[in-house]
Write a protein that holds these residues in place. Structure first.
Motif, PDB file in Angstrom:
ATOM      1  N   VAL A  46      -6.221  32.219   2.214  1.00  0.00           N
ATOM      2  CA  VAL A  46      -6.154  31.352   3.388  1.00  0.00           C
ATOM      3  C   VAL A  46      -5.105  30.296   3.082  1.00  0.00           C
ATOM      4  O   VAL A  46      -5.356  29.374   2.306  1.00  0.00           O
ATOM      5  CB  VAL A  46      -7.518  30.688   3.673  1.00  0.00           C
ATOM      6  CG1 VAL A  46      -7.429  29.793   4.899  1.00  0.00           C
ATOM      7  CG2 VAL A  46      -8.614  31.729   3.846  1.00  0.00           C
ATOM      8  N   GLY A  47      -3.925  30.476   3.626  1.00  0.00           N
ATOM      9  CA  GLY A  47      -2.816  29.585   3.282  1.00  0.00           C
ATOM     10  C   GLY A  47      -2.446  29.792   1.826  1.00  0.00           C
ATOM     11  O   GLY A  47      -2.130  30.894   1.412  1.00  0.00           O
ATOM     12  N   VAL A  48      -2.542  28.735   1.037  1.00  0.00           N
ATOM     13  CA  VAL A  48      -2.216  28.843  -0.389  1.00  0.00           C
ATOM     14  C   VAL A  48      -3.473  28.939  -1.251  1.00  0.00           C
ATOM     15  O   VAL A  48      -3.386  29.025  -2.469  1.00  0.00           O
ATOM     16  CB  VAL A  48      -1.356  27.646  -0.867  1.00  0.00           C
ATOM     17  CG1 VAL A  48      -0.001  27.664  -0.179  1.00  0.00           C
ATOM     18  CG2 VAL A  48      -2.076  26.331  -0.646  1.00  0.00           C
ATOM     19  N   THR A  49      -4.651  28.921  -0.619  1.00  0.00           N
ATOM     20  CA  THR A  49      -5.905  28.989  -1.368  1.00  0.00           C
ATOM     21  C   THR A  49      -6.567  30.343  -1.179  1.00  0.00           C
ATOM     22  O   THR A  49      -6.198  31.124  -0.301  1.00  0.00           O
ATOM     23  CB  THR A  49      -6.874  27.887  -0.911  1.00  0.00           C
ATOM     24  OG1 THR A  49      -7.214  28.100   0.461  1.00  0.00           O
ATOM     25  CG2 THR A  49      -6.272  26.502  -1.075  1.00  0.00           C
ATOM     26  N   HIS A  50      -7.561  30.611  -2.008  1.00  0.00           N
ATOM     27  CA  HIS A  50      -8.339  31.846  -1.897  1.00  0.00           C
ATOM     28  C   HIS A  50      -9.792  31.499  -1.606  1.00  0.00           C
ATOM     29  O   HIS A  50     -10.294  30.467  -2.052  1.00  0.00           O
ATOM     30  CB  HIS A  50      -8.271  32.649  -3.207  1.00  0.00           C
ATOM     31  CG  HIS A  50      -6.948  33.284  -3.426  1.00  0.00           C
ATOM     32  ND1 HIS A  50      -5.931  32.666  -4.096  1.00  0.00           N
ATOM     33  CD2 HIS A  50      -6.465  34.492  -3.039  1.00  0.00           C
ATOM     34  CE1 HIS A  50      -4.882  33.456  -4.141  1.00  0.00           C
ATOM     35  NE2 HIS A  50      -5.172  34.571  -3.499  1.00  0.00           N
ATOM     36  N   ARG A  51     -10.443  32.392  -0.892  1.00  0.00           N
ATOM     37  CA  ARG A  51     -11.868  32.265  -0.609  1.00  0.00           C
ATOM     38  C   ARG A  51     -12.547  33.554  -1.054  1.00  0.00           C
ATOM     39  O   ARG A  51     -12.069  34.656  -0.774  1.00  0.00           O
ATOM     40  CB  ARG A  51     -12.127  32.036   0.886  1.00  0.00           C
ATOM     41  CG  ARG A  51     -11.517  30.756   1.442  1.00  0.00           C
ATOM     42  CD  ARG A  51     -12.223  29.533   0.885  1.00  0.00           C
ATOM     43  NE  ARG A  51     -11.805  28.317   1.547  1.00  0.00           N
ATOM     44  CZ  ARG A  51     -10.917  27.472   1.054  1.00  0.00           C
ATOM     45  NH1 ARG A  51     -10.332  27.734  -0.085  1.00  0.00           N
ATOM     46  NH2 ARG A  51     -10.606  26.377   1.697  1.00  0.00           N
ATOM     47  N   VAL A  52     -13.669  33.407  -1.727  1.00  0.00           N
ATOM     48  CA  VAL A  52     -14.419  34.551  -2.254  1.00  0.00           C
ATOM     49  C   VAL A  52     -15.651  34.762  -1.376  1.00  0.00           C
ATOM     50  O   VAL A  52     -16.373  33.790  -1.081  1.00  0.00           O
ATOM     51  CB  VAL A  52     -14.835  34.290  -3.717  1.00  0.00           C
ATOM     52  CG1 VAL A  52     -15.677  35.434  -4.253  1.00  0.00           C
ATOM     53  CG2 VAL A  52     -13.601  34.068  -4.592  1.00  0.00           C
ATOM     54  N   PRO A  53     -15.917  35.989  -0.961  1.00  0.00           N
ATOM     55  CA  PRO A  53     -17.095  36.249  -0.134  1.00  0.00           C
ATOM     56  C   PRO A  53     -18.384  35.867  -0.876  1.00  0.00           C
ATOM     57  O   PRO A  53     -18.581  36.243  -2.030  1.00  0.00           O
ATOM     58  CB  PRO A  53     -17.054  37.759   0.110  1.00  0.00           C
ATOM     59  CG  PRO A  53     -15.650  38.163  -0.178  1.00  0.00           C
ATOM     60  CD  PRO A  53     -15.131  37.205  -1.204  1.00  0.00           C
ATOM     61  N   THR A  54     -19.240  35.126  -0.190  1.00  0.00           N
ATOM     62  CA  THR A  54     -20.499  34.721  -0.822  1.00  0.00           C
ATOM     63  C   THR A  54     -21.402  35.931  -1.073  1.00  0.00           C
ATOM     64  O   THR A  54     -22.212  35.902  -1.993  1.00  0.00           O
ATOM     65  CB  THR A  54     -21.232  33.677   0.032  1.00  0.00           C
ATOM     66  OG1 THR A  54     -21.421  34.190   1.349  1.00  0.00           O
ATOM     67  CG2 THR A  54     -20.449  32.370   0.085  1.00  0.00           C
ATOM     68  N   ALA A  55     -21.240  36.991  -0.290  1.00  0.00           N
ATOM     69  CA  ALA A  55     -22.018  38.211  -0.532  1.00  0.00           C
ATOM     70  C   ALA A  55     -21.710  38.772  -1.917  1.00  0.00           C
ATOM     71  O   ALA A  55     -22.606  39.273  -2.609  1.00  0.00           O
ATOM     72  CB  ALA A  55     -21.722  39.244   0.542  1.00  0.00           C
ATOM     73  N   TRP A  56     -20.466  38.691  -2.349  1.00  0.00           N
ATOM     74  CA  TRP A  56     -20.090  39.169  -3.685  1.00  0.00           C
ATOM     75  C   TRP A  56     -20.761  38.301  -4.756  1.00  0.00           C
ATOM     76  O   TRP A  56     -21.254  38.824  -5.746  1.00  0.00           O
ATOM     77  CB  TRP A  56     -18.570  39.148  -3.852  1.00  0.00           C
ATOM     78  CG  TRP A  56     -18.134  39.636  -5.194  1.00  0.00           C
ATOM     79  CD1 TRP A  56     -17.941  40.936  -5.572  1.00  0.00           C
ATOM     80  CD2 TRP A  56     -17.867  38.847  -6.361  1.00  0.00           C
ATOM     81  NE1 TRP A  56     -17.565  40.998  -6.895  1.00  0.00           N
ATOM     82  CE2 TRP A  56     -17.513  39.723  -7.404  1.00  0.00           C
ATOM     83  CE3 TRP A  56     -17.898  37.485  -6.623  1.00  0.00           C
ATOM     84  CZ2 TRP A  56     -17.197  39.283  -8.678  1.00  0.00           C
ATOM     85  CZ3 TRP A  56     -17.581  37.045  -7.892  1.00  0.00           C
ATOM     86  CH2 TRP A  56     -17.236  37.946  -8.908  1.00  0.00           C
ATOM     87  N   ILE A  57     -20.790  36.985  -4.539  1.00  0.00           N
ATOM     88  CA  ILE A  57     -21.432  36.085  -5.506  1.00  0.00           C
ATOM     89  C   ILE A  57     -22.920  36.410  -5.600  1.00  0.00           C
ATOM     90  O   ILE A  57     -23.483  36.493  -6.693  1.00  0.00           O
ATOM     91  CB  ILE A  57     -21.219  34.613  -5.110  1.00  0.00           C
ATOM     92  CG1 ILE A  57     -19.725  34.286  -5.096  1.00  0.00           C
ATOM     93  CG2 ILE A  57     -21.963  33.683  -6.068  1.00  0.00           C
ATOM     94  CD1 ILE A  57     -19.392  32.959  -4.445  1.00  0.00           C
ATOM     95  N   ARG A  58     -23.566  36.623  -4.452  1.00  0.00           N
ATOM     96  CA  ARG A  58     -24.990  36.978  -4.460  1.00  0.00           C
ATOM     97  C   ARG A  58     -25.219  38.302  -5.181  1.00  0.00           C
ATOM     98  O   ARG A  58     -26.180  38.449  -5.933  1.00  0.00           O
ATOM     99  CB  ARG A  58     -25.518  37.059  -3.034  1.00  0.00           C
ATOM    100  CG  ARG A  58     -25.653  35.730  -2.371  1.00  0.00           C
ATOM    101  CD  ARG A  58     -26.345  35.854  -1.010  1.00  0.00           C
ATOM    102  NE  ARG A  58     -26.191  34.617  -0.287  1.00  0.00           N
ATOM    103  CZ  ARG A  58     -25.288  34.414   0.660  1.00  0.00           C
ATOM    104  NH1 ARG A  58     -24.475  35.369   1.045  1.00  0.00           N
ATOM    105  NH2 ARG A  58     -25.208  33.244   1.272  1.00  0.00           N
ATOM    106  N   ALA A  59     -24.344  39.263  -4.969  1.00  0.00           N
ATOM    107  CA  ALA A  59     -24.471  40.557  -5.652  1.00  0.00           C
ATOM    108  C   ALA A  59     -24.339  40.384  -7.159  1.00  0.00           C
ATOM    109  O   ALA A  59     -25.064  41.025  -7.923  1.00  0.00           O
ATOM    110  CB  ALA A  59     -23.426  41.548  -5.135  1.00  0.00           C
TER     111      ALA A  59
END
Length: 67
Positions: A46-59
């Protein structure tokens, strides 16, 4: 991998920041960014940053808790 904080923190959210992921997984931000770059951690740019799906963190929390 050690889950440092509860993924419930992200309840109702679809994505987490790199710094939030680092805190939850117990890694530094550089390690998380390297994991994203290497394809080990899924992320959306997102622009110059990254976002990690929270579903992956929960997994990851479930995998870690089952071990």
């Amino acid at each position: 991998m050690t889950i440092m904080a509860s993924p419930i923190l992200f309840e109702g959210r679809l994505f987490a920041t790199v710094s939030e992921v680092a805190e939850v997984l117990g890694y530094d931000e550089r390690t998380v960014r390297r994991g994203i770059k290497d394809g080990q951690i899924p992320a959306t740019q997102v622009g110059v940053t990254h976002r990690v799906p929270t579903a992956w963190i929960r997994a990851q929390a479930l995998v870690d808790g089952a071990a």
